[in-house]
Design a protein around this motif. Structure first.
Motif, PDB file in Angstrom:
ATOM      1  N   HIS A 238      30.550  -9.119  19.078  1.00  0.00           N
ATOM      2  CA  HIS A 238      30.270  -7.944  19.910  1.00  0.00           C
ATOM      3  C   HIS A 238      30.814  -6.714  19.203  1.00  0.00           C
ATOM      4  O   HIS A 238      32.021  -6.479  19.260  1.00  0.00           O
ATOM      5  N   PRO A 239      30.025  -5.947  18.511  1.00  0.00           N
ATOM      6  CA  PRO A 239      28.592  -6.102  18.273  1.00  0.00           C
ATOM      7  C   PRO A 239      28.313  -7.219  17.258  1.00  0.00           C
ATOM      8  O   PRO A 239      29.216  -7.614  16.525  1.00  0.00           O
ATOM      9  N   PRO A 240      27.075  -7.681  17.200  1.00  0.00           N
ATOM     10  CA  PRO A 240      26.745  -8.790  16.289  1.00  0.00           C
ATOM     11  C   PRO A 240      26.821  -8.386  14.817  1.00  0.00           C
ATOM     12  O   PRO A 240      26.587  -7.225  14.466  1.00  0.00           O
ATOM     13  N   SER A 241      27.157  -9.351  13.992  1.00  0.00           N
ATOM     14  CA  SER A 241      27.177  -9.156  12.539  1.00  0.00           C
ATOM     15  C   SER A 241      25.764  -9.304  11.993  1.00  0.00           C
ATOM     16  O   SER A 241      24.957 -10.073  12.521  1.00  0.00           O
ATOM     17  N   HIS A 242      25.493  -8.555  10.936  1.00  0.00           N
ATOM     18  CA  HIS A 242      24.216  -8.638  10.237  1.00  0.00           C
ATOM     19  C   HIS A 242      24.504  -8.718   8.745  1.00  0.00           C
ATOM     20  O   HIS A 242      25.512  -8.190   8.274  1.00  0.00           O
TER      21      HIS A 242
END
Length: 155
Positions: free
Chosen positions: A76-80
């Protein structure tokens, strides 16, 4: 996917960058391993020295499940990720097995933070009735023994 094993690393990286973790995990053989040696390219095996990661299918499945879980605090937030690959080179080809070498840059971003890693991916692939599958993916990071940030995804 192409039957040319040199196209395999790009396909695998695209699955990771698209967060298609189940499809990525399906690329591994049942006895497949994901290995990131602590000593990089000089480390001969995962048993005589510590590794940053040495995971079989079960551990990989647990990591994939965690990444997909909406309650995973670290996402949270997502990893990219973004893999930038040089062309893969076949190092060895014997019967139904191929060893690939692919130099790379790896960028992982989460929120405002971003990390950059570089090294060489070494895939030991086995030919199966459905195409190529990973028997072992070894990531030799450049300067692997230095202090590294937390890596959330798969290099």
């Amino acid at each position: 996917m192409s039957s040319d094993p040199r196209d395999f690393a790009a396909h695998e990286a695209a699955l990771l960058d698209e967060r298609r973790f189940d499809d990525w995990l399906a690329l591994f053989t049942e006895d497949g391993h994901y290995w990131v040696p602590l000593l990089g390219a000089v480390q001969a095996d995962p048993f005589s020295h510590n590794s940053l990661a040495y995971e079989d299918r079960l551990l990989l499945q647990l990591r994939v499940d965690r990444l997909k879980n909406p309650r995973a605090h670290s996402q949270h937030p997502p990893s990219h990720s973004q893999h930038v690959l040089q062309p893969s080179r076949i190092e060895e080809e014997t019967g139904d097995a191929v060893h690939l070498r692919t130099p790379f840059l790896y960028i992982e971003a989460r929120g405002e933070s971003q990390i950059l890693l570089t090294g060489t991916a070494r895939h030991h692939l086995a030919r199966t009735p459905t195409g190529w599958a990973i028997r072992e993916k070894r990531i030799d990071l450049l300067n692997a023994a230095r202090a590294l940030p937390a890596i959330q995804l798969f290099i």
